[in-house]
Motif scaffolding. Structure first.
Motif, PDB file in Angstrom:
ATOM      1  N   ASN A 163      26.695 -34.325  -4.836  1.00 62.30           N
ATOM      2  CA  ASN A 163      26.309 -33.282  -5.776  1.00 62.30           C
ATOM      3  C   ASN A 163      26.256 -31.776  -4.968  1.00 62.30           C
ATOM      4  O   ASN A 163      26.763 -30.876  -5.440  1.00 62.30           O
ATOM      5  CB  ASN A 163      25.187 -33.734  -6.522  1.00 62.30           C
ATOM      6  CG  ASN A 163      24.826 -32.547  -7.769  1.00 62.30           C
ATOM      7  OD1 ASN A 163      25.916 -32.216  -8.404  1.00 62.30           O
ATOM      8  ND2 ASN A 163      23.771 -32.083  -7.544  1.00 62.30           N
ATOM      9  N   LYS A 226      22.872 -37.792 -12.381  1.00 62.47           N
ATOM     10  CA  LYS A 226      23.812 -38.606 -13.023  1.00 62.47           C
ATOM     11  C   LYS A 226      24.205 -38.136 -14.425  1.00 62.47           C
ATOM     12  O   LYS A 226      25.425 -38.280 -14.868  1.00 62.47           O
ATOM     13  CB  LYS A 226      23.289 -40.126 -13.045  1.00 62.47           C
ATOM     14  CG  LYS A 226      23.414 -40.854 -11.754  1.00 62.47           C
ATOM     15  CD  LYS A 226      22.963 -42.215 -11.674  1.00 62.47           C
ATOM     16  CE  LYS A 226      22.822 -43.086 -10.332  1.00 62.47           C
ATOM     17  NZ  LYS A 226      22.176 -44.523 -10.742  1.00 62.47           N
ATOM     18  N   GLN A 227      22.992 -37.682 -14.955  1.00 64.96           N
ATOM     19  CA  GLN A 227      23.503 -37.249 -16.548  1.00 64.96           C
ATOM     20  C   GLN A 227      23.820 -35.829 -16.662  1.00 64.96           C
ATOM     21  O   GLN A 227      24.079 -35.352 -17.850  1.00 64.96           O
ATOM     22  CB  GLN A 227      21.919 -37.508 -17.136  1.00 64.96           C
ATOM     23  CG  GLN A 227      21.754 -39.033 -17.156  1.00 64.96           C
ATOM     24  CD  GLN A 227      22.643 -40.078 -17.755  1.00 64.96           C
ATOM     25  OE1 GLN A 227      23.220 -39.587 -18.675  1.00 64.96           O
ATOM     26  NE2 GLN A 227      22.835 -40.967 -17.055  1.00 64.96           N
ATOM     27  N   GLU A 229      25.760 -32.589 -17.170  1.00 65.00           N
ATOM     28  CA  GLU A 229      27.037 -32.456 -17.491  1.00 65.00           C
ATOM     29  C   GLU A 229      28.096 -31.774 -16.400  1.00 65.00           C
ATOM     30  O   GLU A 229      29.297 -31.820 -16.221  1.00 65.00           O
ATOM     31  CB  GLU A 229      27.048 -31.466 -18.773  1.00 65.00           C
ATOM     32  CG  GLU A 229      26.569 -32.147 -19.874  1.00 65.00           C
ATOM     33  CD  GLU A 229      27.380 -33.474 -20.549  1.00 65.00           C
ATOM     34  OE1 GLU A 229      28.682 -33.539 -20.208  1.00 65.00           O
ATOM     35  OE2 GLU A 229      26.733 -34.335 -20.668  1.00 65.00           O
ATOM     36  N   TYR A 231      27.648 -32.076 -13.071  1.00 64.34           N
ATOM     37  CA  TYR A 231      28.215 -33.066 -12.108  1.00 64.34           C
ATOM     38  C   TYR A 231      29.220 -33.812 -12.526  1.00 64.34           C
ATOM     39  O   TYR A 231      30.212 -34.166 -11.856  1.00 64.34           O
ATOM     40  CB  TYR A 231      26.855 -33.805 -11.707  1.00 64.34           C
ATOM     41  CG  TYR A 231      27.142 -34.998 -10.980  1.00 64.34           C
ATOM     42  CD1 TYR A 231      27.393 -34.932  -9.502  1.00 64.34           C
ATOM     43  CD2 TYR A 231      27.129 -36.329 -11.625  1.00 64.34           C
ATOM     44  CE1 TYR A 231      27.600 -35.940  -8.836  1.00 64.34           C
ATOM     45  CE2 TYR A 231      27.531 -37.440 -10.410  1.00 64.34           C
ATOM     46  CZ  TYR A 231      27.646 -37.194  -9.240  1.00 64.34           C
ATOM     47  OH  TYR A 231      28.093 -38.292  -8.533  1.00 64.34           O
ATOM     48  N   LYS A 232      28.996 -34.442 -13.636  1.00 61.05           N
ATOM     49  CA  LYS A 232      30.215 -35.345 -14.395  1.00 61.05           C
ATOM     50  C   LYS A 232      31.539 -34.516 -14.211  1.00 61.05           C
ATOM     51  O   LYS A 232      32.544 -35.154 -14.081  1.00 61.05           O
ATOM     52  CB  LYS A 232      29.879 -35.704 -15.523  1.00 61.05           C
ATOM     53  CG  LYS A 232      28.616 -36.733 -15.792  1.00 61.05           C
ATOM     54  CD  LYS A 232      28.383 -37.367 -16.804  1.00 61.05           C
ATOM     55  CE  LYS A 232      27.499 -36.485 -18.018  1.00 61.05           C
ATOM     56  NZ  LYS A 232      27.230 -37.391 -19.180  1.00 61.05           N
ATOM     57  N   LYS A 235      32.933 -34.109 -10.813  1.00 61.91           N
ATOM     58  CA  LYS A 235      33.457 -35.484 -10.319  1.00 61.91           C
ATOM     59  C   LYS A 235      34.685 -35.667 -11.009  1.00 61.91           C
ATOM     60  O   LYS A 235      35.698 -36.083 -10.272  1.00 61.91           O
ATOM     61  CB  LYS A 235      32.531 -36.560 -10.936  1.00 61.91           C
ATOM     62  CG  LYS A 235      31.508 -36.882 -10.019  1.00 61.91           C
ATOM     63  CD  LYS A 235      31.578 -37.583  -8.794  1.00 61.91           C
ATOM     64  CE  LYS A 235      31.837 -38.909  -8.999  1.00 61.91           C
ATOM     65  NZ  LYS A 235      32.087 -39.816  -7.744  1.00 61.91           N
ATOM     66  N   ASP A 258      37.131 -31.619 -18.765  1.00 63.15           N
ATOM     67  CA  ASP A 258      37.824 -32.955 -18.625  1.00 63.15           C
ATOM     68  C   ASP A 258      39.294 -32.692 -18.371  1.00 63.15           C
ATOM     69  O   ASP A 258      39.718 -31.705 -18.665  1.00 63.15           O
ATOM     70  CB  ASP A 258      37.438 -33.927 -19.686  1.00 63.15           C
ATOM     71  CG  ASP A 258      37.714 -33.424 -21.107  1.00 63.15           C
ATOM     72  OD1 ASP A 258      38.846 -32.909 -21.238  1.00 63.15           O
ATOM     73  OD2 ASP A 258      36.774 -33.537 -22.050  1.00 63.15           O
TER      74      ASP A 258
END
Length: 526
Positions: A163, A226-227, A229, A231-232, A235, A258
């Motif tokens: 991260n 992990k939760q 937004e 970071y996701k 990734k 996305d």
């Protein structure tokens, strides 16, 4: 997370004693064994996974502790700690067996309750001796195998490191990586913070994360990351071949989080990014050792056909003993200095003419050796001749069948394409890109492959640099600079005091020049 000691304990009537409606994977095959997994230090997600595994094997695993429990399973807890917790829940009622998780995992493998040995029983405070660990300060001094006794802790620190790196905070990322590397090298599991006293590279932030996990089973910072937004999104977007953190950050600021939003955004992608997006699903999947070996057969055939006597070596994580990776790397050389010049274009042309390459970008060798010593490169990348490619691996090769693979490769080698087409999208007459077989399954997958060509005089340094791990190599260079006043790269080793290059024909010689004990590739998994 609510500590277990505050939770109400269900009676035996409310425990998970039902049939499939209670989440059990099958009928209870061992009625004399009623299991309860203690969440303390184990963590909720690992407890849920192990519980589901046990039920699938026919064991009765209770979600709540009750008087019907016969076996309490614990991880990283002493017997007196578990008894104290049990006494706070059901006074005067203690199960027959207080066991370490090793008994549970061995029973899962056996498919039945195994015999309870002394090593399975939890130790009491006066029986347990807290082992204080000691390791050297540099990762290149430590032997780090793939047998990680502290994966829960190292996974948490590695996620925080990732991260930080995605947020372009490389300093914090390196700090977390070094802390994780120390834990990976330990010969046993960390169960108490006192075991970490005096260990190098464990800063206050890392220690706080470790302490929280040991006490509660999870880190609130890791779970919130992990939760996140952001970071996701980072990734997903940096998972596209050719997209770095800066580009991903810019897209996120423009509202692209996305792949669908990226495709609909009208963003101009370069050729590398377009190829990465086109093959995103395949490139996101791990590559197996069997697939790496299959690609190696093809690369060796290509190299042998254009330069007999040249050598191809599988490098990267697979050389360190890993069974999966995110790409496949090969180092190519020839025992006669200079014979490797001009090899890469010929190999690439051979692979393209037979439809093995879905994408390729080749860079020329830009390394120059100066009498005054190596200048600082513009980046940490080496300057070998390289081909970054996306390889087309067919269905028969993916199966890892050596006989089928060898036969198909030899057939391809002995039967040149009479009409080779650059950037061909077919493979030995197979379906075009995107086409599926009659069963609806595409008969090939895309794999990231890097080819690197090194002169034989630099081969030992290239082999060392490209074997990794990344942190191990970083620490080698830090050791060379800080402890030996030397400059190490994937091309050479320069002694700044003597003002001369130190030659080497093997990795062992390089370690000797650096005053380090030789570390086998399988022990460089820092």
């Amino acid at each position: 997370m609510v500590p277990l000691k505050r939770r109400k304990v269900a009676s035996s009537q409310t425990g998970n004693t039902g049939t499939d409606c209670g989440g059990r994977g099958g009928p209870n095959q061992f009625p004399q064994v009623v299991l309860f997994l203690l969440e303390r230090k184990m963590g909720a997600s690992r407890r849920a996974f192990l519980s589901q595994l046990g039920r699938g094997k026919g064991f009765q695993v209770e979600d709540s502790f009750s008087q019907s429990v016969s076996h309490v399973i614990s991880e990283n807890n002493r017997g007196d700690e578990v008894r104290a917790w049990l006494d706070s829940q059901v006074r005067g009622q203690t199960p027959v067996h207080l066991l370490d998780v090793s008994w549970y995992t061995e029973s899962m493998r056996a498919g039945r309750p195994v015999e309870i040995l002394d090593r399975h029983k939890l130790q009491q405070a006066d029986e347990a001796e807290v082992v204080v660990f000691s390791v050297p300060g540099y990762a290149c001094q430590r032997r780090t195998t793939l047998d990680n006794h502290n994966s829960v802790l190292t996974d948490a620190l590695s996620l925080l490191a990732e991260n930080a790196e995605l947020s372009e905070d490389d300093g914090r990322g390196v700090a977390f990586r070094r802390a994780a590397a120390v834990l990976k090298a330990l010969p046993g599991a960390v169960t108490d913070m006192t075991q970490l006293r005096g260990l190098p590279c464990l800063g206050g932030h890392s220690l706080r994360v470790i302490k929280e996990i040991l006490e509660n089973g999870a880190s609130s910072e890791v779970e919130s990351t992990k939760q996140s937004e952001r970071y996701k999104a980072l990734k997903v977007l940096t998972g596209i071949f050719g997209v770095g953190a800066k580009t991903a950050d810019r897209w996120i600021k423009e509202g692209i989080c996305d792949l669908h939003q990226l495709q609909d955004s009208g963003q101009t992608l370069n050729r590398t990014q377009r190829a990465g997006l086109d093959h995103y699903d395949d490139l996101s999947r791990p590559v197996t050792k069997a697939e790496a070996d299959a690609i190696g057969e093809v690369v060796e055939g290509a190299v042998a056909s254009v330069l007999p006597g040249a050598r191809v070596t599988l490098i990267g994580g697979f050389r360190r003993g890993k069974l999966t990776g995110h790409d496949v790397d090969f180092l190519i050389t020839h025992p006669e200095e200079g014979r490797e010049v001009g090899l890469m274009p010929k190999v690439v042309s051979w692979l393209e003419s037979r439809g093995f390459l879905l994408y390729q970008k080749t860079t020329r060798n830009s390394y120059l050796e100066s009498k005054t010593g190596p200048g600082r490169p513009s980046s940490n990348m080496d300057r070998f001749e390289r081909c970054l490619s996306i390889f087309k691996l067919t269905e028969e090769e993916r199966g890892g069948n050596t006989e089928t693979l060898t036969e198909s490769c030899l057939q391809s080698l002995s039967t040149p394409d009479p009409n080779p087409q650059p950037h061909a999208q077919t493979h030995r007459g197979g379906p075009e890109a995107g086409q599926t077989n009659p069963a609806g399954r595409r008969p090939w997958r895309a794999v990231r492959v890097d080819l690197v060509v090194s002169p034989i005089s630099q081969f030992a340094f290239a082999l060392l640099g490209w074997t990794g791990s990344k942190l191990f190599e970083r620490e080698l260079r830090r050791w060379a600079a800080h402890e030996k006043t030397m400059s190490l790269s994937s091309h050479a080793l320069y002694d700044n005091k003597q003002e001369r290059y130190l030659r080497a024909t093997s990795e062992e010689e390089i370690f000797a020049h650096l005053g380090l004990e030789y570390i086998h590739p399988s022990e460089r998994n820092a």
